[in-house]
Write an enzyme that holds these catalytic residues in place. Structure first.
Site, PDB file in Angstrom:
ATOM      1  N   GLU A   1     -18.463  11.483  38.662  1.00 34.70           N
ATOM      2  CA  GLU A   1     -19.234  11.499  37.422  1.00 34.70           C
ATOM      3  C   GLU A   1     -20.709  11.527  37.807  1.00 34.70           C
ATOM      4  O   GLU A   1     -21.185  10.655  38.534  1.00 34.70           O
ATOM      5  CB  GLU A   1     -18.935  10.252  36.593  1.00 34.70           C
ATOM      6  CG  GLU A   1     -19.600  10.325  35.226  1.00 34.70           C
ATOM      7  CD  GLU A   1     -19.854   8.964  34.609  1.00 34.70           C
ATOM      8  OE1 GLU A   1     -19.923   8.880  33.379  1.00 34.70           O
ATOM      9  OE2 GLU A   1     -20.022   7.972  35.346  1.00 34.70           O
TER      10      GLU A   1
ATOM     11  N   ASP B   1     -17.200   6.707  39.410  1.00 34.65           N
ATOM     12  CA  ASP B   1     -18.138   6.411  38.324  1.00 34.65           C
ATOM     13  C   ASP B   1     -19.581   6.608  38.798  1.00 34.65           C
ATOM     14  O   ASP B   1     -19.936   6.152  39.902  1.00 34.65           O
ATOM     15  CB  ASP B   1     -17.917   4.943  37.923  1.00 34.65           C
ATOM     16  CG  ASP B   1     -18.658   4.546  36.666  1.00 34.65           C
ATOM     17  OD1 ASP B   1     -18.407   5.164  35.630  1.00 34.65           O
ATOM     18  OD2 ASP B   1     -19.488   3.618  36.722  1.00 34.65           O
TER      19      ASP B   1
ATOM     20  N   ASP C   1     -10.042   4.963  38.566  1.00 31.51           N
ATOM     21  CA  ASP C   1     -11.488   5.036  38.312  1.00 31.51           C
ATOM     22  C   ASP C   1     -12.190   4.051  39.251  1.00 31.51           C
ATOM     23  O   ASP C   1     -11.976   2.840  39.157  1.00 31.51           O
ATOM     24  CB  ASP C   1     -11.712   4.620  36.843  1.00 31.51           C
ATOM     25  CG  ASP C   1     -12.924   5.264  36.239  1.00 31.51           C
ATOM     26  OD1 ASP C   1     -13.919   5.415  36.955  1.00 31.51           O
ATOM     27  OD2 ASP C   1     -12.884   5.585  35.031  1.00 31.51           O
TER      28      ASP C   1
ATOM     29  N   HIS D   1     -14.364   8.761  27.260  1.00 27.39           N
ATOM     30  CA  HIS D   1     -14.569   7.456  26.630  1.00 27.39           C
ATOM     31  C   HIS D   1     -16.043   7.131  26.387  1.00 27.39           C
ATOM     32  O   HIS D   1     -16.335   6.083  25.837  1.00 27.39           O
ATOM     33  CB  HIS D   1     -13.948   6.381  27.520  1.00 27.39           C
ATOM     34  CG  HIS D   1     -14.638   6.319  28.848  1.00 27.39           C
ATOM     35  ND1 HIS D   1     -14.540   7.326  29.787  1.00 27.39           N
ATOM     36  CD2 HIS D   1     -15.498   5.420  29.360  1.00 27.39           C
ATOM     37  CE1 HIS D   1     -15.294   7.032  30.811  1.00 27.39           C
ATOM     38  NE2 HIS D   1     -15.891   5.886  30.599  1.00 27.39           N
ATOM     39  N   ASP D   2     -16.949   7.995  26.847  1.00 29.15           N
ATOM     40  CA  ASP D   2     -18.386   7.739  26.650  1.00 29.15           C
ATOM     41  C   ASP D   2     -18.996   8.634  25.583  1.00 29.15           C
ATOM     42  O   ASP D   2     -20.215   8.660  25.411  1.00 29.15           O
ATOM     43  CB  ASP D   2     -19.154   7.982  27.959  1.00 29.15           C
ATOM     44  CG  ASP D   2     -18.885   6.902  28.977  1.00 29.15           C
ATOM     45  OD1 ASP D   2     -18.554   5.772  28.581  1.00 29.15           O
ATOM     46  OD2 ASP D   2     -19.007   7.195  30.181  1.00 29.15           O
TER      47      ASP D   2
HETATM   48  C1  NOJ Z   1     -20.046   5.522  33.314  1.00 32.07           C
HETATM   49  C2  NOJ Z   1     -18.824   5.081  32.589  1.00 32.07           C
HETATM   50  O1  NOJ Z   1     -18.111   6.203  32.183  1.00 32.07           O
HETATM   51  C3  NOJ Z   1     -19.311   4.216  31.442  1.00 32.07           C
HETATM   52  O2  NOJ Z   1     -18.286   3.925  30.527  1.00 32.07           O
HETATM   53  C4  NOJ Z   1     -19.922   2.982  32.025  1.00 32.07           C
HETATM   54  O3  NOJ Z   1     -20.495   2.209  30.992  1.00 32.07           O
HETATM   55  C5  NOJ Z   1     -21.027   3.334  33.028  1.00 32.07           C
HETATM   56  N1  NOJ Z   1     -20.642   4.393  33.916  1.00 32.07           N
HETATM   57  C6  NOJ Z   1     -21.352   2.145  33.872  1.00 32.07           C
HETATM   58  O4  NOJ Z   1     -20.291   1.903  34.774  1.00 32.07           O
END
Ligand code: NOJ
Length: 545
Positions: free
Chosen positions: A246, A195, A95, A320-321
């Protein structure tokens, strides 16, 4: 790499398996489960950031891009993991958090010490009219600017104040990031997740107009394509990797551009539009049943448009989000198996590449807990404060966190009910283990031939071997049906028909099933003369030749 027959398994390293008793998962823990992951059939493991970090945002605040967080192990452990995974036909995806660094990163520390070279690695602005440089909010709440009195200037942080945005318009920064990619490629890494990669080009620092949060000034800027292409040419093209970006608040057109092979940028994109269909007035920290029509429209649009424009989708419900999809779109109480299998089938039969999050394959759910104090995620804690200020009661806040917190997708892996902490750790887990580990755990599902796990195995095999599911066109069906999400995948004169009931009631079916044979479904029997689907029933059928 040909992504049409790959399946990624996402591991949240902190929550997978602790081998030291410190309450945090580690690399040796992942290593100890490789045989099980091989048995499942996945081809790549995506690890959330494993680099040194103060952990204010669980590793997305990186303080050194080319080392291993000592809590997770050593570089030797990592090399062993890559080698052992490779023996089992599994690649490792890392990542890459390139939009920002931790303020503890050496570059930021040198910037703070006044070194002009490193100051130019970040964005610094003077305040305007005695206030902030502009009115942009941070995505985690509060303003996006942090004041540094020594310079009488503010630095930009789109996320937490300890995550300073990198200035990628500076070629020296991009060169550093290219070196990071090459470092990990030399270690044998074969996949990269980038990310929030579509916010790396800030095009202007003007105030956001009324009703906007300024996203238009830093999202999907035109240089994102150039920077990604540079990463490809100067690093990624050395191997044949799987890469996924992402994307925050993006469009189909943009994602098609990022992921078209001829553009040499990324293999595919994550977008999150389908995970906002239960946001009331577009606000996350609210409660609303999901809008099924909107969900279907989004899937149809993304699947057909990405195909038309030659792009490639990353397919997922969980990460995870996000809260766990089973709690959000299924029914973990009355139809845990049926609805988990239905949701899985959606991911594996659409056009694109499936991602599953640790715990999906055993039906892990949102965290059941009686206390707001069990939540640790920075975004959730900020949201809880905001909700309190809005006058919500503790019960209301707890209910919202239970439904929306990112911690729901991060709780420790549930391995067994025979050991403390579900077999995750012999110490005190960093995040509460879900109470339902008593019944939902790997050991139990492995004893059940009809388990969610067994269904995932079948879906993975199907995706890896079936050309219609890999390359077929998507033909939307029953577009305005209130219960069913249906589509055909067609390749030449071959067809697979997929029909999924998203509700816990029987759903009338107007499609003719005669002439189709069952490939896979989540009830024991299949009746081709059926005129309805049972609760959460999901059919994957092939047209007879
Ligand atoms: C996206 C990530 O998936 C998340 O977990 C993170 O808090 C934010 N980007 C900031 O890096």
């Amino acid at each position: 790499m040909d992504c049409s027959r790959q399946v990624v398994y996402q591991i949240y390293p902190k929550s997978f398996q602790d081998t030291t008793g410190n309450g945090l998962g580690d690399l040796k823990g992942i290593l100890s489960h490789l045989d099980y992951l091989q048995d499942l059939g996945v081809t790549m493991l995506w690890l959330n950031p494993i680099f040194p970090s103060p952990q204010n945002d669980n590793g997305y605040d990186v303080s050194n891009y080319t080392a291993i967080n000592p809590d997770y192990g050593t570089m030797e452990d990592f090399e062993q993991l890559v080698a052992e995974a490779k023996k089992r036909g599994i690649g490792i995806m890392l990542d890459m958090v390139f939009n920002h660094t931790s303020t503890e990163h050496e570059w930021f520390q040198k910037a703070l010490a006044g070194d002009p070279k490193y100051k130019n690695y970040y964005f610094w602005k003077k305040g305007k009219n005695g206030g902030l440089p502009n009115n942009w909010p941070s995505k985690f709440g509060g303003p996006a600017w942090q004041y540094v009195p020594e310079f009488d200037e503010y630095y930009l942080h789109l996320y937490d104040p300890t995550q300073a945005d990198l200035n990628l318009s500076n070629p020296e920064v991009r060169k550093e990031l290219v070196d990071v990619l090459n470092f990990w490629i030399d270690k044998g890494v074969s996949g990269f997740r980038f990310d929030v990669i579509n916010v790396i080009n800030k095009t202007s620092f003007e105030d956001a107009p009324q009703g906007s949060e300024g996203k238009e000034f830093y999202t999907d800027g035109p240089k994102v394509n150039d920077y990604l292409h540079q990463f490809y040419v100067e690093a990624l093209s050395r191997i044949d990797p799987i890469t996924v970006g992402e994307m925050s608040a993006t469009t189909v057109e943009k994602c098609a551009g990022y992921s078209k092979p001829e553009n040499e940028e990324l293999s595919m994109c994550f977008n999150f539009h389908h995970l906002k269909v239960d946001y009331k007035d577009k606000q996350k920290w609210t409660m609303m049943p999901f809008d099924f029509q909107e969900l279907k429209n989004l899937f149809f649009t993304w699947d057909t448009q990405m195909e038309k424009e030659g792009g490639w989708n990353a397919l997922f419900w969980n990460c995870h989000d996000q809260p766990r999809a089973l709690s959000r779109f299924g029914d973990p109480v009355h139809y845990p198996k049926e609805s988990a299998k239905m949701l899985a089938a959606v991911t594996f039969t659409r056009r694109g590449m499936p991602y599953l999050l640790y715990g999906d394959k055993i039906g892990m759910t949102n965290l059941h807990t009686a206390s707001v104090h069990d939540y640790v995620d920075i975004e959730s804690l900020n949201a809880a404060n905001m909700l309190k200020e809005q006058g919500k009661t503790d019960e209301e806040i707890l209910a919202i966190l239970q439904a929306k917190s990112r911690d729901n997708g991060r709780t420790p892996m549930q391995w067994t009910n025979k050991k403390p902490n579900a077999g995750f750790s012999e110490g005190k887990p960093w995040l509460k283990v879900n109470d339902n580990a008593e019944t939902i755990n790997v050991e139990s599902v492995l004893q059940d031939d009809d388990s969610i796990y067994a269904y995932y195995q079948k879906l993975i095999e199907l995706k890896k071997t079936n050309p219609i599911l890999q390359h077929g066109h998507t033909v939307p069906l029953l577009e305005s049906d209130d219960n069913l999400y249906a589509y055909a995948r067609r390749l030449g004169d071959q067809e697979i028909l997929c029909i999924h009931n998203f509700y816990g009631n029987d759903a009338p079916l107007s499609l003719e099933l005669q002439g189709y044979r069952r490939i896979l479904s989540n009830y024991p029997d299949f009746d081709e003369s059926a005129y309805s689907l049972r609760p959460y029933e999901s059919l994957i059928l092939e047209k007879n030749a």
